[in-house]
Write a protein that holds these residues in place. Structure first.
Motif, PDB file in Angstrom:
ATOM      1  N   UNK A  36      -4.722   8.220   5.418  1.00 28.89           N
ATOM      2  CA  UNK A  36      -3.565   7.426   5.831  1.00 28.89           C
ATOM      3  C   UNK A  36      -3.443   6.200   4.942  1.00 28.89           C
ATOM      4  N   UNK A  37      -2.218   5.859   4.573  1.00 27.80           N
ATOM      5  CA  UNK A  37      -1.989   4.671   3.747  1.00 27.80           C
ATOM      6  C   UNK A  37      -2.500   3.418   4.452  1.00 27.80           C
ATOM      7  N   UNK A  38      -3.110   2.538   3.680  1.00 28.36           N
ATOM      8  CA  UNK A  38      -3.620   1.288   4.233  1.00 28.36           C
ATOM      9  C   UNK A  38      -2.567   0.190   4.231  1.00 28.36           C
ATOM     10  N   UNK A  39      -1.485   0.406   3.502  1.00 35.30           N
ATOM     11  CA  UNK A  39      -0.402  -0.566   3.469  1.00 35.30           C
ATOM     12  C   UNK A  39       0.911   0.186   3.321  1.00 35.30           C
ATOM     13  N   UNK A  40       2.005  -0.486   3.624  1.00 33.33           N
ATOM     14  CA  UNK A  40       3.302   0.174   3.551  1.00 33.33           C
ATOM     15  C   UNK A  40       4.058   0.037   4.854  1.00 33.33           C
ATOM     16  N   UNK A  41       4.736   1.101   5.269  1.00 34.49           N
ATOM     17  CA  UNK A  41       5.573   1.077   6.470  1.00 34.49           C
ATOM     18  C   UNK A  41       5.104   2.161   7.446  1.00 34.49           C
ATOM     19  N   UNK A  42       5.444   2.012   8.741  1.00 36.78           N
ATOM     20  CA  UNK A  42       5.013   3.002   9.733  1.00 36.78           C
ATOM     21  C   UNK A  42       5.549   4.395   9.459  1.00 36.78           C
ATOM     22  N   UNK A  43       6.800   4.488   8.996  1.00 37.43           N
ATOM     23  CA  UNK A  43       7.335   5.770   8.547  1.00 37.43           C
ATOM     24  C   UNK A  43       8.427   5.499   7.512  1.00 37.43           C
ATOM     25  N   UNK A  44       8.513   6.365   6.525  1.00 32.52           N
ATOM     26  CA  UNK A  44       9.471   6.183   5.440  1.00 32.52           C
ATOM     27  C   UNK A  44      10.820   6.727   5.885  1.00 32.52           C
ATOM     28  N   UNK A  45      11.865   5.904   5.765  1.00 36.43           N
ATOM     29  CA  UNK A  45      13.179   6.329   6.244  1.00 36.43           C
ATOM     30  C   UNK A  45      14.309   5.981   5.284  1.00 36.43           C
ATOM     31  N   UNK A  46      14.022   5.241   4.212  1.00 36.48           N
ATOM     32  CA  UNK A  46      15.081   4.823   3.300  1.00 36.48           C
ATOM     33  C   UNK A  46      14.648   5.033   1.861  1.00 36.48           C
ATOM     34  N   UNK A  47      15.595   4.895   0.952  1.00 39.46           N
ATOM     35  CA  UNK A  47      15.273   5.051  -0.466  1.00 39.46           C
ATOM     36  C   UNK A  47      14.256   4.005  -0.920  1.00 39.46           C
ATOM     37  N   UNK A  48      14.452   2.766  -0.487  1.00 40.14           N
ATOM     38  CA  UNK A  48      13.526   1.702  -0.884  1.00 40.14           C
ATOM     39  C   UNK A  48      12.117   1.986  -0.373  1.00 40.14           C
ATOM     40  N   UNK A  49      12.026   2.409   0.888  1.00 41.08           N
ATOM     41  CA  UNK A  49      10.710   2.729   1.443  1.00 41.08           C
ATOM     42  C   UNK A  49      10.087   3.925   0.742  1.00 41.08           C
ATOM     43  N   UNK A  50      10.918   4.863   0.291  1.00 35.36           N
ATOM     44  CA  UNK A  50      10.406   6.012  -0.457  1.00 35.36           C
ATOM     45  C   UNK A  50       9.812   5.575  -1.793  1.00 35.36           C
ATOM     46  N   UNK A  51      10.458   4.607  -2.458  1.00 37.37           N
ATOM     47  CA  UNK A  51       9.917   4.087  -3.716  1.00 37.37           C
ATOM     48  C   UNK A  51       8.555   3.439  -3.478  1.00 37.37           C
ATOM     49  N   UNK A  52       8.462   2.647  -2.406  1.00 41.49           N
ATOM     50  CA  UNK A  52       7.189   2.010  -2.073  1.00 41.49           C
ATOM     51  C   UNK A  52       6.137   3.066  -1.743  1.00 41.49           C
ATOM     52  N   UNK A  53       6.526   4.029  -0.900  1.00 46.59           N
ATOM     53  CA  UNK A  53       5.589   5.077  -0.503  1.00 46.59           C
ATOM     54  C   UNK A  53       5.129   5.936  -1.666  1.00 46.59           C
ATOM     55  N   UNK A  54       6.023   6.169  -2.634  1.00 46.99           N
ATOM     56  CA  UNK A  54       5.638   6.946  -3.799  1.00 46.99           C
ATOM     57  C   UNK A  54       4.562   6.256  -4.614  1.00 46.99           C
ATOM     58  N   UNK A  55       4.703   4.947  -4.805  1.00 54.54           N
ATOM     59  CA  UNK A  55       3.686   4.195  -5.536  1.00 54.54           C
ATOM     60  C   UNK A  55       2.357   4.203  -4.781  1.00 54.54           C
ATOM     61  N   UNK A  56       2.435   4.056  -3.458  1.00 59.40           N
ATOM     62  CA  UNK A  56       1.221   4.086  -2.646  1.00 59.40           C
ATOM     63  C   UNK A  56       0.569   5.465  -2.711  1.00 59.40           C
ATOM     64  N   UNK A  57       1.378   6.524  -2.716  1.00 55.50           N
ATOM     65  CA  UNK A  57       0.823   7.879  -2.820  1.00 55.50           C
ATOM     66  C   UNK A  57       0.047   8.057  -4.125  1.00 55.50           C
ATOM     67  N   UNK A  58       0.574   7.528  -5.231  1.00 52.99           N
ATOM     68  CA  UNK A  58      -0.137   7.624  -6.509  1.00 52.99           C
ATOM     69  C   UNK A  58      -1.460   6.865  -6.451  1.00 52.99           C
ATOM     70  N   UNK A  59      -1.455   5.699  -5.823  1.00 50.48           N
ATOM     71  CA  UNK A  59      -2.698   4.941  -5.657  1.00 50.48           C
ATOM     72  C   UNK A  59      -3.720   5.744  -4.852  1.00 50.48           C
ATOM     73  N   UNK A  60      -3.249   6.375  -3.780  1.00 51.72           N
ATOM     74  CA  UNK A  60      -4.157   7.131  -2.917  1.00 51.72           C
ATOM     75  C   UNK A  60      -4.734   8.343  -3.638  1.00 51.72           C
ATOM     76  N   UNK A  61      -3.910   9.020  -4.422  1.00 52.34           N
ATOM     77  CA  UNK A  61      -4.395  10.172  -5.195  1.00 52.34           C
ATOM     78  C   UNK A  61      -5.435   9.739  -6.214  1.00 52.34           C
TER      79      UNK A  61
END
Length: 252
Positions: A36-61
């Motif tokens: 589970x992501x340690x930072x970010x938003x509770x659930x991704x629902x917008x384009x901006x949140x998707x950009x943030x979540x994508x960067x976090x996903x790369x960090x997690x990988x």
């Protein structure tokens, strides 16, 4: 076989839903490792949140390294998926792509049914990103508030089933995808109340990840998904910086 199940949202309860649904679909001997992501938003629902979540996903990988046979970015909309395929050599699967490609195998046109209308524009762009506009019958989304992201599938089950049936009746959908990580596992519960095949994205993603892990496709050294050359970084999380700078072998 060891598969990373990466939730780029911060809601651990949703990760639990994903892990439970994924485990039911996994082959004997497949180990799903939830993260589970340690930072970010509770659930991704917008384009901006998707950009943030994508960067976090790369960090997690990058943090997980190369100890997995495959990884799943467990957010419908596939934030960070194409970037992950550039950087890492192990197969990386997205919930949306896996669900849509699976749906294309059992019907001509699929409908996406989700729990919030704010998701619809991003999901429509995800369909286009994967080149599947002509196979999508439409997107149906709830237009009402819910109390908890962790419990939205049980709270709104009846409404979601009605939306799915409306997609079949009015949009001529041959297949329904119940989309969004918080709906993981719902397809199996309601499939007998919808007159077409119902796809659970995490189940589809687990099976697609297993297949790719067995096939062991080589890492591209040409084409658009070849790994970029090394580049200096500033201020990135250390594991991701190391991957981008080619300072270690993890993920190659």
């Amino acid at each position: 076989m060891k598969i990373l199940l990466l939730n780029p949202n911060t809601t651990a309860d949703v990760t639990g839903l994903l892990a439970a649904a994924g485990a039911r679909a996994a082959s004997p001997g497949t180990e799903l490792v939830p993260m589970t992501a340690k930072r970010g938003v509770p659930y991704i629902a917008t384009r901006a949140e998707a950009q943030i979540g994508g960067a976090i996903a790369l960090e997690m990988l990058a943090e997980a390294g190369s100890t997995f046979d495959a990884a799943i970015i467990a957010a419908f909309g596939d934030p960070g998926l194409f970037g992950a395929r550039e950087l890492f050599s192990f197969p990386v699967v997205g919930l949306a792509e896996a669900a849509m490609l699976t749906a294309c195998m059992v019907g001509r046109k699929f409908a996406i049914v989700t729990f919030s209308r704010t998701l619809a524009p991003w999901y429509q762009e995800c369909v286009a990103m994967h080149g599947l506009e002509t196979r999508c019958a439409g997107i149906r989304a709830l237009d009402e508030a819910f109390q908890s992201i962790s419990d939205v599938q049980s709270e709104k089950e009846e409404v979601l089933v009605r939306l799915a049936n409306t997609a079949v009746e009015q949009d001529a959908a041959d297949v329904v995808i119940l989309s969004g990580a918080p709906l993981a596992g719902l397809a199996d519960k309601v499939k007998d109340r919808i007159p077409v095949p119902v796809i659970d994205p995490v189940a589809a993603a687990v099976r697609q990840a297993e297949t790719l892990a067995v096939l062991k496709p080589r890492k591209a050294i040409a084409g658009t998904f070849r790994r970029p050359g090394p580049k200096p970084t500033t201020g990135l999380a250390e594991p991701l910086a190391a991957v981008i700078e080619h300072r270690e072998q993890g993920g190659r």
